[in-house]
Design a protein around this motif. Structure first.
Motif: not given
Length: 904
Positions: A12-16, A41-44, A137-143
């Motif tokens: 995703p480009q952004s997460v809430a 790196a995206g909007k949070v 991990p490639h997207a640096r996303l740990n949701a």
């Protein structure tokens, strides 16, 4: 909905984050901490109506108060408000939601039902509820709420259990194992195994897929996605529930043998998945398959500087039913020249405890060159005489110098002890290394089993014989009549007729209401010199032996009377509640060199009909020698099913027993699969024993349970098959524009030779226009991808000249998993253009798309292919230039809108 919006889950480009609090065990707080810690790196944004600030991060009261729409929301709010949260997100156009919240309930009126309704109405994808979350991990996303984040790698982990996913993340972190993604499914409201298999099958960051499975909810979707994924990369699965016992009280032996875990194993086998028994094996298998490619063969050579370890490796190989290689005479002579006196002179090759690097190198070189083995296991035991690091360097140096034709031979290593230099040397050369000889042999067997699974997916089955003729109409009439009479079981006479309709020989059967009638029926048989068998007849006694209800080899009328009286009395004594309809009278079948087998159809709540085969007789459940397969079956699959049993060994000749007719046995299994396809109302069918000898097969006893058919799987096609059967209803004869006729039918797996002959008569230019590149060689794998179809999603229709049997052309349609869009392709023999073959094949393809319920059929056509573009336009396709490639036109047909007019 397949892969729709799954990119928004993993990249995703952004997460809430919605929910959370300042308390230590807050899930929302843990997710936000993990998002920030991973460096997303995206909007949070953090949405929380109760706390204006948490951990120094300002929150927003409501999702709609944000001045941007998040692509992904992670929901940790209390269960009672989750439906409103999802409704708000869907209304705003959020693409996907991960719901960590538990206790949403199930069924109509539940919180889960409200969430699902809101999400589906707007196309919002839901992962969960009650899940761990997602790590990419490639997207640096740990949701997620995992304790740690693994390093980036190429393994995708899909776990039904959050706890298992968390444990495997910790396992990977401790061993520096990298992941392309980690995802837990939770309660699987929307995104399921099938969706994720589709996604990771085409994800270039993912080399292998690891599954932890507890239960499959949509069997047909899972099988379709799993088979597609397994064709492109290794898929390994571990499933809980192996300890399930065979429960007494089943109505038929085949039903008792078809345990749920065994049915899952049959499904995994059919899909080409590699099943392992424990979680650590998932990574062992992934490590092996990651460092070594597939290879032809299964013969293992073992080299060690310690004879005891080599012999233990042989023991492990035997336990796993592996194959120990022999040494060629030339290799023995070569090793004699370089090894000291006292070496083993056989496999395992013991090069003696004081072996140095040079001795290792010489022995390895000889074994790599030996054509009598297919793989090499090298073991090093640390001693005071030599250096383990030198031995490791000798191994990697020899591998680097080996000629090209030897480079596909896999090499495994076991370096006992803890020599870090040796381990680093082996890792740098990408030699798979294991802590014990047992794990190394298991890794070798993983590679063998994976190769076998891939070969099975691509293998062309033998054609069915010309005499494979069944009378489905007669069989249907038998079952319909029994259902109309309210019967749950076919009576023996109807059962005999049903088997006859499918060409399965069975012993003749007569019905006697009492002992006197049994004598009357037996007399003609006795006068012909035959002895007689009597069996109890009761719809309430599934296993006759339970009430001592069988007597064999009765040769006089007095013996028949005594046996009949005894059987009836014994049955009434042991089962006073049972309905006793009398006795079955049969001539005693004497086939002294026959083998007793069992074959039949069982019914599974998840996967539907299952074909069961194994050792027959009264102790069938105790012996438990059986194998299962999902229908439909061809002869190759039937022979493979037989080969997975121990009883298959005694079908071969032994002692003074000639070989049984194994092909006849296989044909029975194919016929049972066809019966299950033709008559879904047949729930279980038990043939026990099925006699097999050199003369063929004979069903001595059979039971058939019937029930009104109910739809088990979504979508078109057979209502109960998890694997879509051959769609025979799409066979038809067409008249071409020149007055000649063509027979059109779906492609079958055995069409390999048909396609090869067809391609030989297609010009290079036409092949380029169809495949967008020049095609000079058609490999077996290429042809297999055209002929080995998953009919649940793909159809290919071939036009055949009924006079010559030559293939005239083919059209193909591949649908996505949610049956919304399909992609087509078509190719006509170059010398037959202008005969109307292409137009008629396209028309049938559109008719099939309408039948499937597709909304859109799409395709890509080279701009220079003006003939195809013109035909598409005349059929109602819309055309537009591909925005990414000016040489390609995109064509699309709104199926439901256009098909009705076109097909009038």
């Amino acid at each position: 909905m397949s892969t729709y919006h799954l990119q928004s889950v993993f990249r995703p480009q952004s997460v809430a984050v919605i929910g959370g609090s300042p308390r230590d065990r807050s899930a929302g707080r843990a997710v936000m901490r993990n998002l920030r810690g991973a460096g997303f790196a995206g909007k949070v944004a953090w949405v929380n109506p109760r706390h204006a600030e948490i951990d120094g991060i300002r929150t927003t009261r409501r999702l709609k108060d944000l001045d941007w729409v998040p692509e992904l929301v992670v929901v940790t709010a209390p269960a009672s408000i989750v439906p409103q949260v999802i409704a708000d997100a869907a209304a705003l156009g959020v693409a996907a939601a991960i719901i960590l919240t538990a206790h949403l309930g199930e069924g109509p009126g539940s919180l889960a039902a409200q969430v699902e309704a809101s999400a589906r109405a707007k196309g919002l994808r839901i992962l969960g509820p009650h899940c761990l979350g997602v790590i990419a991990p490639h997207a640096r996303l740990n949701a997620s709420i995992a304790a740690h984040v693994p390093q980036a790698g190429d393994l995708a982990l899909i776990s039904e259990s959050s706890a298992i996913a968390a444990a495997l993340v910790e396992w990977g972190v401790a061993r520096s194992v990298g992941f392309s993604a980690v995802v837990s499914l939770g309660d699987t409201m929307d995104v399921d195994f099938g969706d994720l298999l589709d996604y990771f099958a085409t994800d270039y960051r993912t080399r292998a897929i690891l599954l932890y499975v507890e239960q499959i909810k949509d069997a047909r979707k899972f099988m379709s996605a799993a088979r597609a994924a397994a064709r492109s990369k290794p898929v390994m699965v571990v499933k809980s529930g192996r300890a399930e016992r065979i429960m007494p009280g089943n109505d038929t032996h085949v039903q008792a043998l078809a345990r749920a875990d065994d049915v899952y194993g049959a499904a995994f086998n059919r899909a080409g998945l590699l099943r392992v028994s424990a979680l650590d094996e998932l990574f062992t298998a992934a490590e092996t398959l990651g460092r070594l490619g597939s290879f032809p063969g299964r013969r293992l050579a073992i080299l060690s500087n310690g004879g005891g370890v080599g012999r233990l490796a042989v023991d492990q190989l035997a336990a796993l039913r592996g194959t120990l290689a022999t040494l060629s005479d030339s290799t023995v002579q070569q090793l004699d020249a370089v090894l000291p006196q006292g070496w083993s002179r056989s496999n395992p090759v013991d090069i003696v405890v004081d072996a140095d690097g040079d001795r290792y190198a010489a022995a390895i070189e000889a074994l790599l060159a030996d054509n009598e083995n297919d793989a090499l296991l090298v073991v090093n035991v640390p001693t005071a005489f030599t250096s383990s690091a030198d031995a490791a360097q000798a191994l990697t140096r020899t591998l680097g110098l080996r000629p090209r034709h030897q480079r596909d031979k896999p090499v495994f290593a076991v370096w006992l002890g803890n020599d870090e230099r040796a381990t680093a040397t082996l890792n740098a050369a990408r030699v798979p290394t294991y802590p014990t000889e047992a794990e190394a042999v298991r890794g070798f067997q993983h590679l063998v089993r994976y190769r076998d699974a891939q070969s099975a997916l691509m293998e062309t089955p033998p054609s069915l014989p010309q005499d494979f003729v069944v009378d489905a109409v007669a069989a249907r009439a038998i079952v319909d009549a029994a259902l109309a009479a309210g019967q749950r079981w076919l009576d023996p006479l109807a059962t005999h007729a049903l088997l006859k309709a499918y060409g399965i020989p069975s012993a003749p059967v007569l019905h006697a209401r009492d002992a006197h009638e049994a004598m009357d029926l037996a007399q003609p048989l006795l006068e012909q010199g035959a002895s007689v068998a009597l069996k109890i007849l009761s719809p309430d006694i599934p296993h006759k032996s339970d009430v001592d209800g069988v007597r064999l080899n009765l040769s006089t009328l007095a013996a028949v009377q005594a046996a009949a009286t005894s059987i009836l009395a014994r049955a009434r004594e042991l089962r006073p509640d049972a309905r006793i309809d009398g006795l079955l009278v049969q001539p005693t079948i004497v086939r002294p060199k026959s083998r007793e087998l069992i074959a039949g159809i069982a019914d599974d709540a998840t996967f539907g009909p299952v074909i069961v085969f194994g050792r027959g007789g009264t102790a069938v459940e105790v012996i438990n020698d059986k194998a299962l397969a999902l229908p439909p079956l061809d002869l190759r699959l039937a022979h493979e099913l037989i080969g997975r049993t121990r009883v298959s060994r005694i079908l071969k000749p032994y002692s003074d027993f000639p070989a049984a007719d194994e092909r006849a046995v296989a044909l029975v299994l194919v016929k049972l699969a066809q019966l299950a396809a033709d008559i879904p109302e047949v729930r279980t069918l038990d043939i026990n024993p099925l006699l097999a000898d050199r003369e063929g097969i004979l069903a001595l006893d059979a039971r058939v349970a019937i029930a009104p058919s109910r739809i088990l799987h979504k979508g078109r096609g057979h209502p109960r098959f998890a694997v879509f059967p051959y769609p025979k209803e799409w066979e038809r004869t067409l008249q071409l524009s020149d007055g000649s006729h063509a027979f059109v039918r779906p492609v079958r797996p055995e069409d390999d030779a048909l396609f090869r002959a067809f391609f030989a008569r297609v010009s290079d230019e036409d092949l380029r226009l169809r495949f967008f590149q020049s095609v000079k060689h058609f490999s077996h794998e290429f042809i297999a991808r055209l002929t080995q179809l998953d009919y649940a999603r793909s159809i290919a229709l071939v036009a055949i000249d009924p006079r010559s049997g030559d293939m005239l052309g083919a059209v193909r349609l591949h649908a996505d998993a949610d049956y919304h869009r399909g992609e087509y392709g078509i190719l006509i023999r170059s010398d037959l253009k202008g005969h109307g073959i292409g137009w008629r094949l396209m028309t049938i393809m559109i008719e099939y798309a309408k039948w499937l319920g597709l909304d859109l059929v799409e395709g890509q056509v080279l701009r220079e292919n003006s003939t195809m573009i013109a035909m598409c336009q005349s059929l109602g396709f819309r055309t537009r230039l591909d925005p990414d490639d000016s040489t390609v036109m995109m064509v699309s047909l709104p199926v439901q809108q256009v098909a009705a007019q076109l097909l009038e």
